[in-house]
Design a protein around this motif. Structure first.
Motif, short mmCIF file in Angstrom:
data_model
loop_
_atom_site.label_atom_id
_atom_site.label_comp_id
_atom_site.label_asym_id
_atom_site.label_seq_id
_atom_site.Cartn_x
_atom_site.Cartn_y
_atom_site.Cartn_z
N LEU A 597 -45.31 -31.17 -34.94
CA LEU A 597 -45.85 -31.09 -36.30
C LEU A 597 -45.78 -32.47 -36.93
CD1 LEU A 597 -43.90 -27.87 -37.37
CD2 LEU A 597 -46.17 -27.99 -36.32
N LEU A 598 -46.90 -32.93 -37.46
CA LEU A 598 -47.03 -34.28 -38.00
C LEU A 598 -47.50 -34.22 -39.44
CD1 LEU A 598 -49.04 -35.44 -34.88
CD2 LEU A 598 -46.66 -36.04 -35.29
N ASN A 599 -46.73 -34.85 -40.31
CA ASN A 599 -47.07 -34.89 -41.73
C ASN A 599 -47.13 -36.34 -42.19
OD1 ASN A 599 -47.40 -34.52 -44.49
ND2 ASN A 599 -45.23 -34.04 -44.85
N ALA A 600 -48.34 -36.86 -42.38
CA ALA A 600 -48.51 -38.25 -42.81
C ALA A 600 -48.66 -38.36 -44.32
CB ALA A 600 -49.71 -38.87 -42.12
N THR A 601 -48.60 -37.25 -45.04
CA THR A 601 -48.78 -37.30 -46.49
C THR A 601 -47.50 -37.80 -47.16
OG1 THR A 601 -47.96 -35.07 -47.05
CG2 THR A 601 -50.24 -35.26 -46.25
N ALA A 602 -47.61 -38.14 -48.41
CA ALA A 602 -46.46 -38.62 -49.19
C ALA A 602 -45.70 -37.48 -49.85
CB ALA A 602 -46.93 -39.63 -50.23
N GLN A 603 -46.02 -36.23 -49.49
CA GLN A 603 -45.36 -35.07 -50.07
C GLN A 603 -44.75 -34.21 -48.97
OE1 GLN A 603 -48.92 -35.45 -50.84
NE2 GLN A 603 -48.22 -36.90 -52.41
N SER A 604 -43.71 -33.46 -49.34
CA SER A 604 -43.18 -32.46 -48.42
C SER A 604 -44.20 -31.35 -48.23
CB SER A 604 -41.88 -31.87 -48.97
OG SER A 604 -40.87 -32.84 -48.99
N GLN A 605 -44.25 -30.83 -47.01
CA GLN A 605 -45.18 -29.75 -46.69
C GLN A 605 -44.43 -28.66 -45.95
OE1 GLN A 605 -48.27 -29.90 -47.74
NE2 GLN A 605 -48.59 -32.10 -48.15
N ASP A 634 -40.00 -18.25 -39.44
CA ASP A 634 -41.24 -18.73 -38.82
C ASP A 634 -41.93 -19.79 -39.66
OD1 ASP A 634 -42.14 -17.23 -40.92
OD2 ASP A 634 -43.50 -15.98 -39.74
N SER A 635 -41.22 -20.40 -40.57
CA SER A 635 -41.79 -21.50 -41.35
C SER A 635 -40.78 -22.63 -41.40
CB SER A 635 -42.17 -21.06 -42.76
OG SER A 635 -41.01 -20.73 -43.49
N CYS A 636 -41.29 -23.84 -41.58
CA CYS A 636 -40.38 -24.99 -41.65
C CYS A 636 -40.94 -26.04 -42.59
CB CYS A 636 -40.16 -25.58 -40.26
SG CYS A 636 -41.63 -26.28 -39.52
N PRO A 637 -40.06 -26.70 -43.33
CA PRO A 637 -40.49 -27.79 -44.20
C PRO A 637 -40.60 -29.09 -43.42
CG PRO A 637 -38.15 -27.39 -44.50
CD PRO A 637 -38.63 -26.39 -43.48
N LEU A 638 -41.60 -29.90 -43.75
CA LEU A 638 -41.74 -31.26 -43.21
C LEU A 638 -41.60 -32.25 -44.35
CD1 LEU A 638 -43.31 -29.68 -40.84
CD2 LEU A 638 -44.45 -31.87 -40.49
N PRO A 639 -40.61 -33.14 -44.27
CA PRO A 639 -40.51 -34.18 -45.31
C PRO A 639 -41.74 -35.09 -45.29
CG PRO A 639 -38.49 -34.04 -44.00
CD PRO A 639 -39.53 -33.22 -43.30
N PRO A 640 -41.95 -35.89 -46.32
CA PRO A 640 -43.07 -36.84 -46.32
C PRO A 640 -42.99 -37.80 -45.13
CG PRO A 640 -42.02 -36.72 -48.49
CD PRO A 640 -41.14 -35.97 -47.55
N ARG A 641 -44.14 -38.14 -44.59
CA ARG A 641 -44.25 -39.14 -43.52
C ARG A 641 -43.25 -38.86 -42.40
NH1 ARG A 641 -44.14 -42.48 -48.41
NH2 ARG A 641 -46.29 -43.03 -48.95
N SER A 642 -43.37 -37.68 -41.82
CA SER A 642 -42.38 -37.30 -40.81
C SER A 642 -43.02 -36.43 -39.74
CB SER A 642 -41.22 -36.55 -41.45
OG SER A 642 -41.62 -35.25 -41.86
N ALA A 643 -42.26 -36.23 -38.68
CA ALA A 643 -42.67 -35.34 -37.59
C ALA A 643 -41.51 -34.42 -37.24
CB ALA A 643 -43.07 -36.16 -36.37
N LEU A 644 -41.85 -33.27 -36.72
CA LEU A 644 -40.88 -32.36 -36.12
C LEU A 644 -41.37 -32.02 -34.72
CD1 LEU A 644 -40.03 -29.68 -38.86
CD2 LEU A 644 -38.54 -31.49 -38.01
N VAL A 645 -40.45 -32.03 -33.77
CA VAL A 645 -40.72 -31.47 -32.45
C VAL A 645 -39.74 -30.32 -32.27
CG1 VAL A 645 -40.82 -31.86 -29.98
CG2 VAL A 645 -41.50 -33.68 -31.55
N LEU A 646 -40.30 -29.14 -32.07
CA LEU A 646 -39.52 -27.91 -31.97
C LEU A 646 -39.62 -27.36 -30.56
CD1 LEU A 646 -40.90 -26.23 -35.23
CD2 LEU A 646 -38.98 -27.83 -35.03
N ALA A 647 -38.62 -26.63 -30.15
CA ALA A 647 -38.60 -26.00 -28.83
C ALA A 647 -38.22 -24.54 -28.96
CB ALA A 647 -37.63 -26.73 -27.90
N LYS A 648 -38.78 -23.73 -28.08
CA LYS A 648 -38.51 -22.29 -28.08
C LYS A 648 -38.53 -21.82 -26.63
CE LYS A 648 -40.69 -17.99 -29.71
NZ LYS A 648 -39.49 -17.32 -30.26
N THR A 649 -37.43 -21.23 -26.20
CA THR A 649 -37.34 -20.78 -24.81
C THR A 649 -37.65 -19.29 -24.73
OG1 THR A 649 -35.65 -22.44 -24.40
CG2 THR A 649 -35.85 -20.67 -22.79
#
Length: 649
Positions: A597-605, A634-649
């Motif tokens: 998940l990639l968030n390039a905006t200046a706001q949390s999403q 099943d939801s997650c916040p993304l801070p501004p200008r950030s990425a998340l890499v999530l894993a699920k087994t």
């Protein structure tokens, strides 16, 4: 004087049939009892061998006439021990007012500044244990994580702590420490986890006077002697044996450190045109001509090499085979590969496969200007589907990540510029066709130009243009460095989680700066040197890159091997706002499911995921293979200008 035969046009099949010399004995063949010389010069009227005792000092040479031999070659044998002597050729051409001199294009060593070839017993140059040199394991091109560096840049700064600053030996030196005791040099690369060291040109080049231990600097895209290591990186540039031995020691040391070695090769042009050794040997043959009969300039450097002519093609293949066998080199990056013809590139691949199929081949799939080589014959980015296991740099994702290199003030996705989402998706999928991407009409360059992920080199910066950090500074006036570091981390996630072959520019993991200067090919060390103090200053960023590299190497889902696997295993998500991209990813073998998940905006999403039960491996500050935390739903916040890499087994 020997009379030259009737010469057909150099581009005609008759010329190739009459003068193509296929045997592997061009250059000099040395034994203690005799040295045999053979040079290809079919248009010459006479050729002499000039023998010297030194590599560059003024002296009167000994002259040995050469005899015309098969297929336009000239030969001479001197029945004495000429080990460590030097030589040149002198040629008489019809219609030229005076003889000309040239260095053997098959020379394997030279004296200072490459003006006299050296007669070597190459076994004298092998370091201890060279026959037992072992390449680090490597299975598939997409497993590569390339690290592009310049020999001098890497260790010339005092903070590198090297005993061999700016030299071949410095590149592989172990145990070096910088400020605060942090690892530098080869130990830093081992710590980082990259697989291949990509060296900017190290074949003998012009623009630096090897006789002066000075602050002269050049990237090395001024080729003169294709089979000779550059002397300015040797501890002794005068004795041709030293550069050969120390280059081998560098390769051996890098292999022992678990790193493979790629050479940046520049067969698309020569430093000189009319004064080049090639033009002096066979005028008009090695370079392409324009409609007026002058040098064509598809390289932007004043001339271009005619790879499609049979003896030029042979020279290129022979040269690469030599580097791969004599120096145990593991790959080649082709400068302006679009000036090479497809037939030559296929022959190069076949030649490498006979030596070692794991040898990497990739290049710039474009030219530096128009060329008389027909467009359909060029090894362009859009042609790599016709080239087996040869890759091209993906400038589409490069410009989508940080903004176009042609507009210094224009940012890209990571700076929050609008409209880059689809091009970013194209790069994430290694530019193979994917059903969820809206490709531009009639624009294959920014569309699905690759047939397989191994065709695509994914990167955000290289030696050309601005360093990543400098581009971020130029495009974000008024922002804090903390915001730019967030953008740098976001760029790193994009390169190291996207499909294809990952490529990093040396120092980007420590926010390397070249003081805002672009294309620093001849600027001093004060601009180009890697300042290892930045590793201390930006230790968190270095750790972030290290964690992303470990993630990529651990999980095959980030290194899918076929276009079909990408189409089956990668599905883009609907994101809540522009300036965001996200996708689900899984290896064809099953197992762990990933979300990027990639968030390039200046706001949390906030992003809604297809299911619950995700673990966080990468967030806005940390990256790696260990679980940082678990998401409760099943939801997650993304801070501004950030990425998340999530894993699920």
């Amino acid at each position: 004087m020997n009379h030259s035969p009737q010469i057909p046009n150099v581009d005609s099949p008759e010329f190739a049939k009459q003068f193509h010399y296929a045997r592997p004995d061009l250059g000099v063949r040395y034994t203690p009892a005799a040295a045999s010389f053979r040079v290809w010069a079919p248009t010459a009227q006479a050729v002499d061998l000039l023998l010297f005792r030194t590599g560059h000092h003024p002296e009167t040479p000994r002259i040995v006439p050469m005899a015309r031999a098969a297929k336009g070659t000239w030969t001479a044998t001197v029945k004495e021990n000429l080990r460590n002597h030097y030589y040149r050729y002198r040629l008489v051409h019809p219609g030229q007012p005076a003889p000309v001199e040239a260095v053997d294009p098959y020379a394997v060593a030279t004296g200072a500044n490459g003006q006299r070839a050296m007669i070597l017993d190459l076994r004298d140059t092998d370091p201890k244990g060279w026959t037992r040199d072992a390449k680090p394991p490597f299975a598939h091109p997409v497993d590569a994580i390339l690290y592009e560096l310049h020999v001098r840049d890497f260790t010339i700064h005092p903070s590198a702590g090297s005993r061999f600053p700016g030299a071949y030996l410095g590149v592989a030196q172990r145990g070096t420490k910088g400020p605060g005791g942090l690892r530098t040099g080869a130990d830093h690369l081992r710590e980082l986890g990259v697989t291949h060291v990509h060296l900017l040109p190290v074949a003998d080049y012009g623009g630096v006077d090897e006789t002066r231990k000075s602050r002269q600097y050049n990237w090395g895209y001024n080729p003169e002697n294709y089979n000779v290591p550059e002397g300015s990186y040797a501890t002794d540039p005068f004795d041709g044996r030293v550069r050969v031995r120390e280059f081998k020691q560098m390769v051996q040391g890098l292999h022992q450190a678990g790193l493979r070695v790629v050479l940046d090769v520049v067969y698309n042009h020569t430093f000189h045109g009319g004064e080049s050794h090639f033009h002096r040997l066979v005028p008009g043959y090695y370079h392409r001509q324009d409609a007026q009969g002058g040098f064509s300039n598809g390289s932007g450097c004043g001339n271009e090499v005619a790879s499609d002519r049979s003896m030029v093609r042979k020279m290129m293949v022979d040269s690469l085979v030599y580097w791969a066998t004599e120096y145990h080199v593991d790959g080649f990056r082709f400068d302006l590969m679009g000036l090479h013809d497809l037939v030559t590139m296929r022959q190069i691949r076949k030649a490498m496969d006979r030596i070692d199929p794991s040898i990497l081949l990739y290049g710039e799939g474009w030219t530096g200007g128009d060329s008389p080589l027909p467009a359909e014959q060029r090894a362009m980015k859009t042609s790599v589907g016709r080239l087996p296991r040869i890759a091209a740099f993906n400038d589409t994702i490069r410009d989508a990540i940080k903004g176009p290199v042609s507009d210094h003030a224009q940012g890209g996705f990571v700076q929050g510029a609008p409209g880059f989402e689809e091009r970013l998706k194209t790069g994430i999928t290694a530019s193979v066709r994917h059903p969820q991407i809206a490709y531009p009409e009639n624009d294959l360059w920014h569309g699905p130009w690759a047939q397989a992920p191994h065709h695509c080199v994914t990167y955000d910066s290289c030696h050309d243009n601005h360093a990543l950090w400098d581009k971020l500074v130029l495009t974000t006036p008024g922002l804090r460095d903390a915001d730019r570091l967030a953008m740098n981390r976001l760029a790193a996630v994009l390169v190291l989680t996207s499909q294809g072959i990952a490529f990093l520019h040396a120092g980007e993991e420590m926010a390397r700066t070249k003081k805002g200067r672009e294309n620093t090919y001849n600027l001093p060390d004060s601009v180009n040197a890697i300042d290892w103090r930045r590793k201390t200053k930006h230790a968190d960023l270095v750790a972030y890159y290290r964690g992303l590299i470990a993630l990529r190497k651990t999980h095959p889902a980030f290194r899918l091997q076929t276009a079909a696997d990408i189409r089956r295993g990668l599905a883009f998500l609907n994101m809540p706002a522009p300036g965001m991209v996200g996708y689900i990813l899984q290896s064809p073998a099953g197992g762990t499911l990933f979300a990027v998940l990639l968030n390039a905006t200046a706001q949390s999403q906030t992003v809604t995921l297809p299911a619950a039960g995700w673990r966080v491996l990468v967030d806005d500050r940390r990256a790696g293979t260990q679980t940082l935390r678990r998401l409760p739903g099943d939801s997650c916040p993304l801070p501004p200008r950030s990425a998340l890499v999530l894993a699920k087994t």
